[in-house]
Design a protein around this motif. Structure first.
Motif, mmCIF file in Angstrom:
data_model
loop_
_atom_site.group_PDB
_atom_site.id
_atom_site.type_symbol
_atom_site.label_atom_id
_atom_site.label_comp_id
_atom_site.label_asym_id
_atom_site.label_seq_id
_atom_site.Cartn_x
_atom_site.Cartn_y
_atom_site.Cartn_z
ATOM 1 N N GLU A 98 0.822 -1.213 0.000
ATOM 2 C CA GLU A 98 0.000 0.000 0.000
ATOM 3 C C GLU A 98 0.852 1.257 0.000
ATOM 4 N N ASN A 99 0.227 2.352 -0.348
ATOM 5 C CA ASN A 99 0.890 3.643 -0.365
ATOM 6 C C ASN A 99 0.525 4.386 0.918
ATOM 7 N N VAL A 100 1.510 4.687 1.752
ATOM 8 C CA VAL A 100 1.300 5.440 2.985
ATOM 9 C C VAL A 100 2.042 6.755 2.844
ATOM 10 N N GLN A 101 1.294 7.856 2.880
ATOM 11 C CA GLN A 101 1.904 9.157 2.636
ATOM 12 C C GLN A 101 1.201 10.246 3.436
ATOM 13 N N LEU A 102 1.889 11.375 3.585
ATOM 14 C CA LEU A 102 1.296 12.527 4.256
ATOM 15 C C LEU A 102 0.260 13.180 3.345
ATOM 16 N N ASP A 103 -0.772 13.738 3.960
ATOM 17 C CA ASP A 103 -1.795 14.472 3.223
ATOM 18 C C ASP A 103 -2.066 15.778 3.965
ATOM 19 N N SER A 104 -1.683 16.888 3.345
ATOM 20 C CA SER A 104 -1.873 18.193 3.982
ATOM 21 C C SER A 104 -3.244 18.791 3.697
ATOM 22 N N ASP A 105 -4.007 18.171 2.786
ATOM 23 C CA ASP A 105 -5.336 18.688 2.458
ATOM 24 C C ASP A 105 -6.408 18.152 3.404
ATOM 25 N N GLU A 106 -6.230 16.915 3.833
ATOM 26 C CA GLU A 106 -7.213 16.288 4.725
ATOM 27 C C GLU A 106 -6.524 15.969 6.046
ATOM 28 N N LYS A 107 -6.890 16.683 7.100
ATOM 29 C CA LYS A 107 -6.308 16.438 8.421
ATOM 30 C C LYS A 107 -7.302 16.875 9.484
ATOM 31 N N SER B 272 -4.026 -3.804 -0.554
ATOM 32 C CA SER B 272 -4.402 -5.111 -1.090
ATOM 33 C C SER B 272 -5.003 -6.033 -0.037
ATOM 34 N N SER B 273 -4.886 -5.663 1.244
ATOM 35 C CA SER B 273 -5.425 -6.469 2.339
ATOM 36 C C SER B 273 -6.018 -5.555 3.400
ATOM 37 N N ALA B 274 -6.948 -6.099 4.185
ATOM 38 C CA ALA B 274 -7.601 -5.302 5.220
ATOM 39 C C ALA B 274 -6.621 -4.847 6.296
ATOM 40 N N TRP B 275 -5.554 -5.619 6.504
ATOM 41 C CA TRP B 275 -4.621 -5.262 7.566
ATOM 42 C C TRP B 275 -3.576 -4.237 7.144
ATOM 43 N N ASN B 276 -3.603 -3.766 5.903
ATOM 44 C CA ASN B 276 -2.660 -2.741 5.447
ATOM 45 C C ASN B 276 -2.976 -1.387 6.086
ATOM 46 N N GLY B 277 -1.940 -0.696 6.528
ATOM 47 C CA GLY B 277 -2.115 0.626 7.124
ATOM 48 C C GLY B 277 -0.808 1.157 7.687
ATOM 49 N N PRO B 278 -0.818 2.363 8.244
ATOM 50 C CA PRO B 278 0.398 2.950 8.813
ATOM 51 C C PRO B 278 0.789 2.259 10.108
ATOM 52 N N GLN B 279 2.081 2.084 10.301
ATOM 53 C CA GLN B 279 2.599 1.316 11.437
ATOM 54 C C GLN B 279 3.800 2.029 12.043
ATOM 55 N N GLN B 280 4.003 1.807 13.360
ATOM 56 C CA GLN B 280 5.176 2.328 14.058
ATOM 57 C C GLN B 280 5.716 1.265 15.011
ATOM 58 N N ASP B 281 7.030 1.140 15.061
ATOM 59 C CA ASP B 281 7.699 0.223 15.986
ATOM 60 C C ASP B 281 7.611 0.800 17.401
ATOM 61 N N MET B 282 7.094 0.011 18.353
ATOM 62 C CA MET B 282 6.917 0.480 19.722
ATOM 63 C C MET B 282 7.837 -0.220 20.720
ATOM 64 N N MET B 283 8.826 -0.958 20.233
ATOM 65 C CA MET B 283 9.791 -1.581 21.138
ATOM 66 C C MET B 283 10.552 -0.495 21.915
ATOM 67 N N GLY B 284 10.665 -0.696 23.234
ATOM 68 C CA GLY B 284 11.324 0.281 24.071
ATOM 69 C C GLY B 284 10.425 1.410 24.524
ATOM 70 N N LYS B 285 9.187 1.443 24.036
ATOM 71 C CA LYS B 285 8.240 2.489 24.425
ATOM 72 C C LYS B 285 7.105 1.916 25.276
ATOM 73 N N MET B 286 6.588 0.757 24.855
ATOM 74 C CA MET B 286 5.570 0.053 25.622
ATOM 75 C C MET B 286 6.220 -1.135 26.313
ATOM 76 N N VAL C 133 -1.953 11.122 7.876
ATOM 77 C CA VAL C 133 -1.379 10.073 7.038
ATOM 78 C C VAL C 133 -2.512 9.418 6.251
ATOM 79 N N TYR C 134 -2.258 9.164 4.966
ATOM 80 C CA TYR C 134 -3.253 8.595 4.067
ATOM 81 C C TYR C 134 -2.761 7.246 3.571
ATOM 82 N N SER C 135 -3.566 6.218 3.774
ATOM 83 C CA SER C 135 -3.207 4.861 3.354
ATOM 84 C C SER C 135 -4.112 4.453 2.197
ATOM 85 N N SER C 136 -3.511 4.163 1.048
ATOM 86 C CA SER C 136 -4.276 3.825 -0.155
ATOM 87 C C SER C 136 -3.610 2.657 -0.893
ATOM 88 N N ASP C 137 -4.220 2.223 -1.992
ATOM 89 C CA ASP C 137 -3.698 1.090 -2.776
ATOM 90 C C ASP C 137 -3.500 -0.134 -1.877
#
Length: 222
Positions: free
Chosen positions: A99-108, A121-135, A115-119
């Motif tokens: 999928e395409n994950v990109q910033l969107d300054s028009d919709e916020k 191919s699966s329901a689980w596609n989306g923006p992600q961040q590593d949380m090791m060392g934080k949680m 962040v806008y997630s498009s293209d």
């Protein structure tokens, strides 16, 4: 010090009553029993406060050098880096998909962008961040984000906030969600526990849920 009616006493010095300093000037009276009861009630409330859970906010304010990446909420610092997607995408990235994950300054929802997630191919596609060392393992966290559906396939769909937990290298998922639509921003909020039986080997937080082919925005992750 002279005892008065109904157990009241006159003081001209500071007295420590159940951990609380109390002052009575000449001509005033101090009810020691009431002061002690009030202090005991405060201690009971503090003891009853939840201690096992923790939010994606900690107790430290955002350091000046990280204010670009750390949006303060109620005076606390967010454990998520770049929660409002301001000026840059990093450290967010696509969740193991094409999928395409990109910033969107028009919709916020707030700030300069989302962040806008498009293209997808699966329901689980989306923006992600590593949380090791934080949680931390075996702690419960309150998490929320705001989402909006593009409406390419349907006017509404589910958006989930998910943590993928690596427990001695084996994956398990914990999530919650809400129905969002294309008419406006909807909050997705709940609690997740980083439950680990062995050693925490990996931990990611990501947004997912809408059916393949749908697109959605995410903003203000706390």
């Amino acid at each position: 010090m002279v005892a008065s009616a109904a157990g009241r006493r006159r003081l001209v010095v500071l007295r420590l009553v159940a951990g609380t300093l109390a002052l009575a000037l000449p001509g005033d009276s101090l009810d020691l029993d009431a002061a002690a009861a009030a202090a005991a009630a405060r201690s009971a409330r503090a003891a009853a406060a939840p201690s096992g859970g923790r939010s994606l906010q900690d107790d430290d304010p955002c350091p000046p050098l990280r204010r670009k990446w750390c949006r303060r909420t109620d005076g606390l610092a967010n454990l998520v880096d770049n929660p409002g997607f301001e000026d840059a995408l990093s450290p967010w990235y696509a969740n193991y998909g094409a999928e395409n994950v990109q910033l969107d300054s028009d919709e916020k929802r707030s700030g300069s962008s989302s962040v806008y997630s498009s293209d997808r191919s699966s329901a689980w596609n989306g923006p992600q961040q590593d949380m090791m060392g934080k949680m931390e393992p075996n702690r419960t966290y309150a998490i929320s984000a705001w989402a909006k559906l593009a409406g390419l396939i349907a006017p509404s769909d589910d958006v989930l906030l998910t943590i993928r937990i690596g427990d001695d290298g084996a994956y398990k998922w914990r999530n919650f969600g809400n129905v969002v639509d294309s008419s406006g921003w909807t909050q997705v909020a709940g609690e997740l526990t980083v439950d680990v039986a062995g050693t925490l080997t990996s931990l990611e937080l990501y947004a997912e849920g809408p059916r393949a082919g749908e697109a959605f925005w995410v903003d203000d992750v706390v």
